[in-house]
Scaffold this motif. Structure first.
Motif, short mmCIF file in Angstrom:
data_model
loop_
_atom_site.label_atom_id
_atom_site.label_comp_id
_atom_site.label_asym_id
_atom_site.label_seq_id
_atom_site.Cartn_x
_atom_site.Cartn_y
_atom_site.Cartn_z
N PRO A 218 44.86 45.18 34.03
CA PRO A 218 44.10 45.14 32.78
C PRO A 218 43.10 43.98 32.70
O PRO A 218 41.98 44.17 32.22
N MET A 219 43.51 42.80 33.16
CA MET A 219 42.62 41.64 33.07
C MET A 219 41.35 41.87 33.90
O MET A 219 40.24 41.71 33.43
N GLU A 220 41.59 42.27 35.17
CA GLU A 220 40.44 42.49 36.04
C GLU A 220 39.55 43.60 35.49
O GLU A 220 38.32 43.53 35.55
N SER A 221 40.20 44.64 34.93
CA SER A 221 39.42 45.75 34.39
C SER A 221 38.51 45.30 33.26
O SER A 221 37.37 45.77 33.15
N VAL A 222 39.02 44.39 32.44
CA VAL A 222 38.19 43.88 31.34
C VAL A 222 36.95 43.20 31.91
O VAL A 222 35.82 43.43 31.46
N VAL A 223 37.17 42.38 32.96
CA VAL A 223 36.04 41.70 33.57
C VAL A 223 35.03 42.72 34.10
O VAL A 223 33.82 42.60 33.90
N ARG A 224 35.56 43.75 34.75
CA ARG A 224 34.67 44.78 35.29
C ARG A 224 33.87 45.45 34.18
O ARG A 224 32.69 45.74 34.31
N LEU A 225 34.57 45.71 33.07
CA LEU A 225 33.90 46.33 31.93
C LEU A 225 32.74 45.46 31.46
O LEU A 225 31.62 45.92 31.26
N GLU B 88 33.46 39.31 42.62
CA GLU B 88 33.32 37.95 43.13
C GLU B 88 34.61 37.18 42.89
O GLU B 88 35.17 37.20 41.80
N GLN B 89 35.08 36.51 43.92
CA GLN B 89 36.37 35.83 43.80
C GLN B 89 36.20 34.39 43.29
O GLN B 89 36.41 33.43 44.02
N THR B 90 35.83 34.27 42.05
CA THR B 90 35.76 32.92 41.49
C THR B 90 37.17 32.49 41.11
O THR B 90 38.11 33.29 41.16
N ARG B 91 37.29 31.23 40.70
CA ARG B 91 38.63 30.76 40.34
C ARG B 91 39.16 31.50 39.11
O ARG B 91 40.31 31.89 39.03
N GLY B 92 38.25 31.72 38.15
CA GLY B 92 38.65 32.43 36.93
C GLY B 92 39.20 33.81 37.25
O GLY B 92 40.25 34.21 36.75
N ILE B 93 38.48 34.53 38.11
CA ILE B 93 38.93 35.87 38.48
C ILE B 93 40.29 35.81 39.14
O ILE B 93 41.18 36.63 38.86
N ARG B 94 40.45 34.80 39.99
CA ARG B 94 41.74 34.70 40.68
C ARG B 94 42.89 34.48 39.70
O ARG B 94 43.95 35.06 39.84
#
Ligand SMILES: Nc1ncnc2c1ncn2[C@@H]1O[C@H](COP(=O)(O)OP(=O)(O)OP(=O)(O)O)[C@@H](O)[C@H]1O
Ligand SMILES: [Mg+2]
Lengths: 632, 319
Positions: free
Chosen positions: A536-543, A554-560
């Motif tokens: 869900p978290m990653e999906s929100v970012v993608r949205l 992109e593998q930033t620290r936040g994404i990780r």
């Protein structure tokens, strides 16, 4: 005739016990480690003033010299947990360092074993005081409480309402309308099992959830636990008492239900339907003849675009066959020379609809193969001998021994969802060696599709006792009843009656296979293998970033960090699934409705799973009730 | 694993049956907020063979104390031991009989079934159970009603069956929470005699009651609680003495002022017969009311342990 037994998942058999136990140890052990950590932190934080100090090891630390071994053993368990975890992790990383799949597999297995050992130690540590206390329980006291619980339920007339409902249900036959005798049996059996289950579960969960809170509220518990009664004896006594009482009710109910079914259905339906077939299921795969005239296996057949993917299809008139393999058939099948029955039921998908065609059915050929003897090249010889009006064609055993092959003289015309029986000679099973016995199905009608699932065809090994089978179905209800009673009593050691009741029903409903499947589906949103877009978290970012599911992110620290949170979600979700019961382990009533015998091993496994599932709950009840100020 | 280190241990003495050290209880609500401090730093000992009375107005913490001793509640601070064991140790219960404030028994059971049930909880074999039950039913005078369910019983009858239940194991320590409540004068008399009989048989009795005359009749020592504080502790006879007064009862003379000045010699001189020279006593009721009045006027603890030397040598924690 019958519809078919839908077997969407394999039922656990005794041979699954090892893997299941390992799984249980790892899951329960993980929770146990969490509990250990939380309790220790709590103890360190609050010092000795809390009621929880009597938990886990509080009492052990007060034991005298001669009992000091108990505390020492406990410390040993705790000390070895990190060691076992470290070994497991080490083995796992070691397994990553090789590319050979079988070596990796064996190392992974070792890692799993070590994890299981860690789990065992953690479970032992957390339940150590409980286990020691179990040894001091007095059967007489447990029985005293069980008796009083039964007397209470009877004298308080909690069961009365129940009898009324039962009476109403007996009149329900006025409303059952079935014109076709072949469906009568199934409808009646499903109805009585449903009604029995509902009535039983409602009654038993109510008496289970209300008993302890009532004791506490009316303070009757004060005179009891000021006697030399272990508090857990109270829990156990309640469970035993209610289980015995409701078992008696269930027994009476099952006999009444049987009588009711008996009187309700027609003679012809009785003759056709009251059976307890003992099927032997094989494994199903599909094969196609390739250009070199070689059979090439495929995992599934054709998809005809039906939404339900339970069945796979073969095309009529093509070189496509469905193959059932039977490994290690029991020797008693071929002990005497006879014809062995095989039953099957298929689904038909038509591309040409309408007219006479619709009623006529589809031409289907079945072949029985001993791969050790049979050579496909001799098919023409076989056919010739079969069709020659000689002695050989009359004695199927002779041909079977000679070729290791048997097929129907002429194809069978098969109609949708009808069960057919064909026979093959037992002599075919001689000299199988280590090869699996094969049953091959081909569809001869062009432009029709024949749909089949693994459980659609089986060798009918024998007919079991019908009455016994009905009682086995009742035993399945009993398992669920014990589950509900135990959950109810366990919850009510800490929660009030209504909350316990709602919680136990919530858990029961979540355990229904369909709902559990749905929960699993929701859970798969967290699984990166199933869901390429991440949790869900990653999906929100993608949205927010307007990225598609498969676009690299992109593998930033936040994404990780977000991805890590998704992982935590997934673990929590799996934990939730592990806590919820899986009623699929216990429900076998459709077997009875469809006239199949319920294998004893499955029942034994159900029982073991039930005990394993309930153990952590009983443990929780033990600590919760001990930590509870009953007079407050 | 953190070990619980007790800084005070129960005194290893056979003679001390019940021991509390700075025993306190704060009732908390669900969120852990303080609802009521029901007991504050209670320290007392109860010796083998005595009848000990807990007195105090409503809500002073008597029942709380008893529940702490029995493990029905856990102490917020301090400790309580019975037979040298903490409240949560169930093995001590073998030697305890407990009659709750109201007889909380299963009302759907008959008297016989009730006693049989509690007998089973003591792991008694069937014949012992049956015999004990019959004896006790006779003793509490319920022989005619033993086959009736308790829900048909009157308050007094329930009190009797409650007492029978408390005695099923022939306990060494009997804890009675308001044993005479709900009993008629005859029943009260009977209960008091029963307590004295238990004392004669060497049993220890801890009781609490509002009925001061009862306490005065049967108790050897009492403790008076007010709002969770111990206000008075001691032997009933000593507590009821009025130290600064002397009472004399004489026969055959008329009382004059002269007489008053030189009591003893005057009695002899006038040829009278000296019958009794003593400290007169007040009634317990007066003492009780006086203590409650004083406690209201000056809140806090009134009883200080120094006034009576500690009963146990080696009791480490003071007040
Ligand atoms: N479960 C509880 N929750 C909150 N407060 C309580 C609870 N039980 C008792 N109390 C409070 O603790 C105080 C002491 O109560 P306790 O029952 O010990 O009094 P008592 O001396 O036995 O009184 P009585 O003579 O009326 O029986 C009272 O103020 C009471 O309100
Ligand atoms: Mg009270």
């Amino acid at each position: 005739m019958f519809a078919v037994l839908i077997k969407e998942s394999e039922n656990a058999t005794l041979s699954d016990f090892g893997p299941y136990l390992l799984h249980w140890l790892i899951v329960t052990g993980t929770m146990a480690v969490l509990v250990l950590v939380v309790v220790e932190i709590y103890r360190l934080a609050t010092g000795r003033g809390s009621s929880l100090r009597r938990g886990l090891t509080g009492r052990l630390s007060e034991v005298g010299e001669q009992d000091a071994w108990k505390l020492r053993l406990y410390r040993l368990f705790v000390a070895f947990i990190p060691l076992a975890v470290a070994v497991a992790l080490g083995l796992y990383f070691w397994s990553l360092r090789t590319d050979a799949p079988d070596i990796r597999q064996s190392r992974e297995n070792l890692a799993l074993l070590a994890a299981g050992a860690a789990g065992l130690l953690a479970v032992l540590a957390v339940s150590w005081e409980f286990l020691l206390d179990l040894a001091t329980l007095s059967p007489r006291r447990v029985w005293a409480i069980a008796r009083v619980s039964m007397t209470e339920a009877i004298r308080r007339k909690s069961l009365w309402g129940f009898v009324v409902i039962l009476a109403v249900f007996l009149f329900a036959s006025w409303f059952i309308q079935t014109d076709r005798p072949e469906h009568q049996w199934r409808i009646y059996v499903q109805l009585v099992f449903l009604v029995m289950t509902l009535l039983l579960l409602i009654t038993s969960s109510i008496i289970a959830c209300f008993s302890l809170p009532n004791d506490i509220k009316q303070q009757t518990i004060h005179t009891i636990i000021t006697k030399p009664v272990r508090r857990f004896e109270l829990v156990l006594g309640r469970i035993v008492g209610f289980t015995l009482l409701m078992t008696a009710v269930l027994l009476v109910m099952s006999q009444l239900s049987l009588l009711y079914v008996f009187r309700g259905i027609d003679e012809s339906a009785k003759e056709q339907s009251m059976r307890a077939r003992v099927p032997i299921f094989g494994s199903l795969h599909f094969e196609e003849l390739d250009s070199q005239m070689k059979w090439r296996p495929t995992a599934t057949g054709v998809s005809v675009g039906r939404e339900w993917t339970y069945r796979s299809y073969i095309r009529g008139g093509s070189a496509q066959e469905a193959v059932w393999r039977f490994n290690r058939l029991p020797a008693r099948l071929s002990r005497s020379e006879r014809m062995i029955p095989v039953e099957f039921t298929f689904d038909i998908f038509r591309t040409s609809k309408g007219g006479e065609d619709y009623k006529e059915g589809v031409s289907t050929q079945l072949a029985f193969v001993n791969p050790n003897k049979w050579d496909f090249g001799r098919y023409a010889d076989y056919r010739k001998l079969l069709e020659s009006k000689t002695e050989a064609s009359d004695d199927p055993h002779k041909l079977a021994r000679q070729f290791g092959y048997y097929e129907l003289k002429s194809p069978l015309t098969v109609v949708d969802y009808q069960t057919y029986t064909v026979w093959f000679p037992s002599s075919l099973l001689e000299d199988l060696g280590n090869e699996p016995f094969e049953i091959r199905v081909a569809c001869r009608s062009t432009s029709q599709y024949l749909g089949m699932a693994k459980a659609d065809l089986y060798i009918l090994a024998e007919e079991g006792s019908f009455y016994l089978n009905f009682m086995k179905g009742t035993l399945c209800i009993w398992f669920v009843m014990v589950l509900m009673i135990t959950l109810g009593v366990v919850f009510s050691t800490y929660l009030n009656a209504l909350v316990s009741l709602m919680l136990s029903w919530f858990m029961l409903l979540c355990g229904i296979p369909k709902l559990r499947g749905f929960i699993k589906l929701v859970g798969s949103a967290f699984d990166p293998d199933e869901n390429p877009g991440g949790g869900p978290m990653e999906s929100v970012v993608r949205l927010l970033q307007n990225k598609s599911l498969t676009a690299p992110i992109e593998q930033t620290r936040g994404i990780r960090v977000l991805q890590w949170m998704d992982d935590v979600f997934r673990v929590l979700f799996n934990g939730l699934l592990a806590i919820l019961p899986d009623l699929g382990h216990y429900t076998r009533t459709d077997y009875v409705a469809e006239g199949f015998n319920i294998p004893g091993t499955e029942l034994a496994m159900s029982f073991l799973i039930l005990v394993a599932y309930l153990f952590p709950f009983l443990l929780a009840a033990y600590y919760l009730l001990n930590a509870r100020e009953v007079a407050n | 694993m953190a070990e619980i280190t007790s800084n005070s241990q129960p005194t290893a003495s056979d003679d001390i049956i019940v021991q509390t050290r700075t025993l306190s209880k704060v009732y908390l609500d669900f969120w852990g907020r303080k609802k009521k401090q029901a007991l504050r730093a209670l320290t007392l000992d109860i010796r083998r063979g005595e009848v000990f009375g807990l007195l105090g107005p409503n809500g002073s913490g008597k029942t709380t104390t008893i529940k702490l001793l029995l493990g029905l509640l856990f102490p917020s601070e301090g400790e309580a031991w019975v037979f040298g064991k903490p409240g949560t140790d169930v093995s001590k219960n073998e030697r305890i009989g407990y009659l709750p404030e109201e007889s909380y028994l299963y009302r759907f059971l008959t008297a016989e079934e009730t006693l049989d049930f509690y007998g089973r909880l003591f792991n008694m074999p069937a014949d012992v159970r049956r015999q004990r039950a019959q004896e006790l039913i006779e003793k509490v005078g319920l022989a005619r009603d033993k086959k009736r369910q308790l829900k048909e019983y009157s308050k007094g009858m329930r009190q009797r069956i409650g007492l029978a239940q408390a005695l099923i194991n022939d306990p060494e320590l009997i804890i009675l929470d308001e044993p005479t409540s709900g009993l008629d004068p005859i029943g009260t008399r009977w209960m008091k005699n029963l307590i004295l009989e238990l004392k004669d048989r060497g049993k220890t009795v801890l009781m609490c009651s509002h009925r001061l005359d009862d306490v005065q009749d049967v108790c050897d020592r009492i403790a008076i609680l007010y709002e969770g504080d111990l206000q008075e502790l001691g032997e009933v006879d000593k507590l009821l003495e009025i130290q600064e007064q002397v009472q004399m009862r004489a026969k055959g003379l008329r009382m004059t002022d002269e007489l008053r000045r030189d009591l003893e010699s005057v009695v002899r001189k006038h040829g009278g017969e000296l019958v009794e020279v003593d400290h007169p006593t007040t009634t317990l009721e007066e003492l009780f009311l006086r203590i409650v009045e004083e406690s209201k006027a000056r809140p806090g603890r009134r009883y200080l342990p120094q006034r009576e030397p500690p009963v146990v040598a080696g009791g480490k924690s003071g007040a």
